[in-house]
Design a protein around this motif. Sequence first.
Motif, PDB file in Angstrom:
ATOM      1  N   UNK A  60     -55.509  43.899  64.781  1.00 20.90           N
ATOM      2  CA  UNK A  60     -53.855  43.612  64.223  1.00 20.90           C
ATOM      3  C   UNK A  60     -53.092  43.753  65.400  1.00 20.90           C
ATOM      4  N   UNK A  61     -52.980  44.462  66.443  1.00 24.61           N
ATOM      5  CA  UNK A  61     -52.228  44.364  67.539  1.00 24.61           C
ATOM      6  C   UNK A  61     -52.581  43.310  68.431  1.00 24.61           C
ATOM      7  N   UNK A  62     -53.722  42.652  68.437  1.00 23.43           N
ATOM      8  CA  UNK A  62     -54.198  41.840  69.400  1.00 23.43           C
ATOM      9  C   UNK A  62     -54.145  42.419  70.775  1.00 23.43           C
ATOM     10  N   UNK A  63     -55.089  43.600  70.650  1.00 22.63           N
ATOM     11  CA  UNK A  63     -54.997  44.378  71.878  1.00 22.63           C
ATOM     12  C   UNK A  63     -56.432  44.788  72.205  1.00 22.63           C
ATOM     13  N   UNK A  64     -56.642  44.385  73.538  1.00 20.15           N
ATOM     14  CA  UNK A  64     -58.024  45.066  74.046  1.00 20.15           C
ATOM     15  C   UNK A  64     -58.026  46.130  75.086  1.00 20.15           C
ATOM     16  N   UNK A  93     -44.418  48.745  75.367  1.00 14.11           N
ATOM     17  CA  UNK A  93     -44.209  50.057  75.567  1.00 14.11           C
ATOM     18  C   UNK A  93     -43.854  50.769  73.821  1.00 14.11           C
ATOM     19  N   UNK A  94     -44.065  51.984  74.109  1.00 11.58           N
ATOM     20  CA  UNK A  94     -43.441  52.674  72.687  1.00 11.58           C
ATOM     21  C   UNK A  94     -41.931  52.544  72.753  1.00 11.58           C
ATOM     22  N   UNK A  95     -41.559  52.218  71.434  1.00 12.12           N
ATOM     23  CA  UNK A  95     -39.977  52.117  71.178  1.00 12.12           C
ATOM     24  C   UNK A  95     -39.214  53.209  71.798  1.00 12.12           C
ATOM     25  N   UNK A  96     -39.667  54.420  71.776  1.00  9.56           N
ATOM     26  CA  UNK A  96     -38.802  55.598  72.422  1.00  9.56           C
ATOM     27  C   UNK A  96     -38.750  55.438  73.811  1.00  9.56           C
ATOM     28  N   UNK A 101     -33.309  49.573  73.176  1.00 13.50           N
ATOM     29  CA  UNK A 101     -34.603  48.802  72.643  1.00 13.50           C
ATOM     30  C   UNK A 101     -34.177  47.658  72.072  1.00 13.50           C
ATOM     31  N   UNK A 102     -33.104  47.309  71.597  1.00  9.37           N
ATOM     32  CA  UNK A 102     -32.412  46.001  71.017  1.00  9.37           C
ATOM     33  C   UNK A 102     -31.566  45.143  71.985  1.00  9.37           C
ATOM     34  N   UNK A 103     -31.834  45.298  73.522  1.00 11.73           N
ATOM     35  CA  UNK A 103     -31.196  44.540  74.135  1.00 11.73           C
ATOM     36  C   UNK A 103     -31.993  43.176  74.383  1.00 11.73           C
ATOM     37  N   UNK A 104     -31.314  42.046  74.669  1.00  9.62           N
ATOM     38  CA  UNK A 104     -31.850  40.911  74.803  1.00  9.62           C
ATOM     39  C   UNK A 104     -32.984  40.848  75.914  1.00  9.62           C
ATOM     40  N   UNK A 105     -34.181  40.356  75.375  1.00  6.82           N
ATOM     41  CA  UNK A 105     -35.286  40.277  76.370  1.00  6.82           C
ATOM     42  C   UNK A 105     -36.215  41.480  76.288  1.00  6.82           C
ATOM     43  N   UNK A 106     -35.813  42.576  75.511  1.00  5.70           N
ATOM     44  CA  UNK A 106     -36.602  43.858  75.371  1.00  5.70           C
ATOM     45  C   UNK A 106     -37.269  43.823  73.847  1.00  5.70           C
ATOM     46  N   UNK A 107     -36.186  43.412  72.984  1.00  2.17           N
ATOM     47  CA  UNK A 107     -36.503  43.274  71.613  1.00  2.17           C
ATOM     48  C   UNK A 107     -37.508  42.251  71.448  1.00  2.17           C
ATOM     49  N   UNK A 108     -38.758  42.219  70.847  1.00  2.00           N
ATOM     50  CA  UNK A 108     -39.590  41.012  70.558  1.00  2.00           C
ATOM     51  C   UNK A 108     -40.078  41.176  69.382  1.00  2.00           C
ATOM     52  N   UNK A 113     -45.667  46.896  65.496  1.00  2.54           N
ATOM     53  CA  UNK A 113     -44.637  47.970  64.930  1.00  2.54           C
ATOM     54  C   UNK A 113     -44.450  49.135  65.879  1.00  2.54           C
ATOM     55  N   UNK A 114     -43.468  49.715  66.132  1.00  4.92           N
ATOM     56  CA  UNK A 114     -43.283  50.805  67.207  1.00  4.92           C
ATOM     57  C   UNK A 114     -43.134  50.491  68.610  1.00  4.92           C
ATOM     58  N   UNK A 115     -43.391  49.365  68.783  1.00  5.34           N
ATOM     59  CA  UNK A 115     -43.303  48.970  70.299  1.00  5.34           C
ATOM     60  C   UNK A 115     -42.299  47.804  70.517  1.00  5.34           C
ATOM     61  N   UNK A 116     -41.611  47.946  71.455  1.00  3.87           N
ATOM     62  CA  UNK A 116     -40.904  46.726  72.406  1.00  3.87           C
ATOM     63  C   UNK A 116     -41.568  46.309  73.674  1.00  3.87           C
ATOM     64  N   UNK A 117     -41.128  45.127  74.013  1.00  3.95           N
ATOM     65  CA  UNK A 117     -41.417  44.458  75.181  1.00  3.95           C
ATOM     66  C   UNK A 117     -40.782  45.287  76.517  1.00  3.95           C
TER      67      UNK A 117
END
Length: 152
Positions: A60-64, A93-96, A101-108, A113-117
């Motif tokens: 679901x997270x497309x993570x290996x 990385x985790x949102x915290x 977390x809502x800066x341009x380029x960080x928010x994806x 859920x719970x992660x940002x770039x």
Amino acid sequence: MGALDHLSNMFDCSSGHHHKRKQLQTVEIKVKIDCEGCERKVRRSVEGMRGVSSVTIEPKQHKLTVVGYVEPHKVLSRVAYRTGKKVELWPYVPYDAVAHPYAQGVYDKKAPAGYVRYDQDPSRNHLARANSTEVRYTTAFSDENTSACAIM
């Protein structure tokens, strides 16, 4: 280095090459996994690799996640070659953990859920949150908080 290792190195009769031991690492990779067949294909691409201890897939997270005595770039290239899929190191990385977390380029929008770039661009440092001292002084003289300042 222990005494046994030291004695072992002193009496080593092999050629002068000293092989550096690989460190136990956890390599997290983002790879698109649509179905059980894709999951099986991705798992088989790394299970036979030398040094791999465990393989975990979160479809679901497309993570290996690969744990073992491996090098990240070799795992990436092997998964890409064996599966034919686009792969990259886990970019989230985790949102915290991010200052803004809502800066341009960080928010994806595609992030789980719970992660940002993950982003360490120094040009975004001005967006960092204010520390508690700054917040205290700015709210003490705020027009919205009428009971904050006793002098007025």
